[in-house]
Scaffold this active site. Structure first.
Site, short mmCIF file in Angstrom:
data_model
loop_
_atom_site.label_atom_id
_atom_site.label_comp_id
_atom_site.label_asym_id
_atom_site.label_seq_id
_atom_site.Cartn_x
_atom_site.Cartn_y
_atom_site.Cartn_z
N PHE A 135 -0.81 3.88 -3.40
CA PHE A 135 -0.11 2.91 -2.57
C PHE A 135 1.36 2.90 -2.94
CE2 PHE A 135 1.45 -1.27 -1.23
CZ PHE A 135 1.08 -1.21 0.11
N ASP A 220 5.76 5.42 -10.02
CA ASP A 220 5.83 4.18 -9.25
C ASP A 220 5.22 3.07 -10.11
OD1 ASP A 220 5.40 1.99 -7.64
OD2 ASP A 220 4.65 3.13 -5.92
N LYS A 249 7.65 -5.76 -7.89
CA LYS A 249 6.80 -6.95 -8.05
C LYS A 249 7.20 -7.92 -9.18
CE LYS A 249 2.83 -5.48 -5.47
NZ LYS A 249 2.64 -4.09 -5.10
C1 LIG Z 1 3.05 -3.32 -3.97
C2 LIG Z 1 3.36 -1.90 -4.25
C3 LIG Z 1 4.35 -1.22 -3.53
C4 LIG Z 1 5.06 -1.84 -2.34
O1 LIG Z 1 5.85 -2.91 -2.73
P1 LIG Z 1 6.45 -3.87 -1.56
O2 LIG Z 1 7.36 -4.80 -2.35
O3 LIG Z 1 5.30 -4.57 -0.94
O4 LIG Z 1 7.19 -3.01 -0.63
C5 LIG Z 1 4.65 0.07 -3.89
N1 LIG Z 1 4.02 0.67 -4.92
C6 LIG Z 1 3.06 0.05 -5.63
C7 LIG Z 1 2.41 0.77 -6.76
C8 LIG Z 1 2.69 -1.26 -5.33
O5 LIG Z 1 1.72 -1.86 -6.02
#
Ligand SMILES: *Cc1c(COP(=O)(O)O)cnc(C)c1O
Length: 397
Positions: A135, A220, A249
């Site tokens: 994700f 990420d 986050k």
């Molecule tokens: C939540 C998440 C995203 C996206 O973040 P947003 O602030 O919702 O755009 C990207 N990568 C990872 C691993 C995430 O958990």
């Protein structure tokens, strides 16, 4: 349905699958709804509220900055932005920071950087290898990066330049690498995908492969960063030094902020290449600075490791008592409980009723990602609620 829920149905684009609760207040690891009912919050706004709700250090920093300077453009130097960048660099293996507003945007920036790197250093290579079940966010390019067909199908054609390969297979990455490849982008724990950990051997192999092939290794850490897994950043636990890391986050204590960090050798973006109106604004950066300072000065990652190990052990006690609970996985305070049947919605609703917020991350697994400041007593309370819900769900087959 409450008044607010009716209004939402009428006016808001119907894209969120919401639980029938209107939250109005939070403090520490607890939130309250508009009827006064209290919940223990083991979702924490998707692993955002790492210091809990309305932490005084964060609240005071925001209030003070709001009275001083909320926003100005990036034509000018601003102090919280520089301070937060310095703190991130001093506490990581990276040399430079760029601030934006979300995780998806952080990853977009990292991919732009990787494409420019490919253009300059790898004969115009532009493709980024990512993994299935990953994700990376909801923008068009990040939907292409996210290896999940159901997020991709409705929005084709997707931007080219992404290859999705199976997770935890170095061989798959090696086979997908061509003259077009400029980077590999990975989550060290697939959070949204169900809390699946990357094998340490795999992570080291990917890092080595990227070095040998001249590819950028992008991690990420939007979900795993800022202490969530028991170290400030998850990469620290794998003995690797990525070239690029993305954050969002947990960074702002609940205020929207994203960032990508890069090593000097890979910092190929130049004036005019990238930017953001709100990115790095004083209010968001003051919140980020207060959050990160508190996390570092109070060794919150170590606390997350300790209480996370405790919670995982208690969840494993549950697993040993319910034969249909098959696995507890994850590290620090990013954990999942796997069932052998598709009951996560019933478990989530049962917990909600009993005053505990958890996330049904797949039809057959729940994810727990509480604030990192929870106590063992709060972990015990959550496990007791989950126990009573599992007993009920199990009894009804
Ligand atoms: C939540 C998440 C995203 C996206 O973040 P947003 O602030 O919702 O755009 C990207 N990568 C990872 C691993 C995430 O958990």
């Amino acid at each position: 349905m409450s008044h607010w829920q009716e209004l939402e149905r009428r006016y808001y684009l119907q894209v969120a699958r919401r639980l029938p609760v209107t939250l109005v207040r939070g403090q520490g690891a607890r939130v309250w709804d508009d009827t006064g009912k209290e919940y223990l919050d083991f979702v924490a706004g998707w692993a955002v509220n790492n210091l809990g709700h309305c932490h005084p250090a964060v609240v005071e920093a925001i209030a003070e900055q709001a009275r001083t300077l909320i926003h100005t453009s990036n034509q000018f130097y601003t102090i919280p932005q520089v301070q937060l960048a310095q703190l991130l660099v001093e506490n990581s293996v990276f040399d430079r920071v760029f601030f934006c507003n979300s995780g998806a945007e952080a990853n977009e920036g990292a991919v732009k950087l990787a494409r420019k790197y490919g253009r300059l250093r790898r004969n115009g290579a532009y493709e980024v290898i990512t993994t299935l079940n990953s994700f990376h966010g909801r923008t068009l390019a990040m939907v292409a990066a996210t290896g999940k067909p159901h997020y991709q199908e409705p929005f084709r054609p997707l931007p080219p330049g992404f290859v999705n390969v199976p997770f935890n297979s170095l061989e798959a990455i090696q086979q997908a690498t061509t003259d077009r490849t400029c980077a590999v982008m990975l989550e060290l724990i697939q959070g949204e995908g169900g809390v699946y950990e990357a094998d340490p051997e795999y992570v080291r192999g990917v890092s080595r492969w990227c070095r040998e092939q001249g590819l950028l290794f992008i991690v990420d850490e939007v979900q795993t960063g800022i202490g969530r897994t028991g170290t400030l950043f998850a990469y620290e636990q794998y003995g690797v030094e990525p070239d690029v890391m993305t954050l969002a986050k947990g960074l702002g204590g609940g205020v929207p902020i994203g960032a990508f960090l890069v090593k000097e050798e890979a910092a190929v973006l130049e004036p005019g290449d990238h930017g953001s109106t709100f990115g790095g604004n004083p209010l968001a950066c003051a919140a980020g600075l207060a959050t990160l300072k508190y996390v570092i000065e109070n060794d919150i990652p170590a606390k997350a490791a300790r209480v996370g190990a405790y919670l995982k052990a208690r969840l494993n006690d549950l697993r040993s008592r319910y034969e249909w609970v098959t696995e507890v996985r994850g590290r620090g305070l990013l954990l999942a409980v796997q069932f052998d049947r598709e009951v996560s919605e019933r478990v989530v609703l049962g917990c909600l009723e009993a005053g505990l917020l958890v996330n049904g991350v797949t039809p057959s697994a729940i994810r727990l990602m509480p604030p990192l400041i929870i106590t063992e007593a709060e972990a015990d309370q959550a496990v007791a609620i989950l126990d009573s819900v599992l007993a009920r769900v199990g009894a009804s087959g």
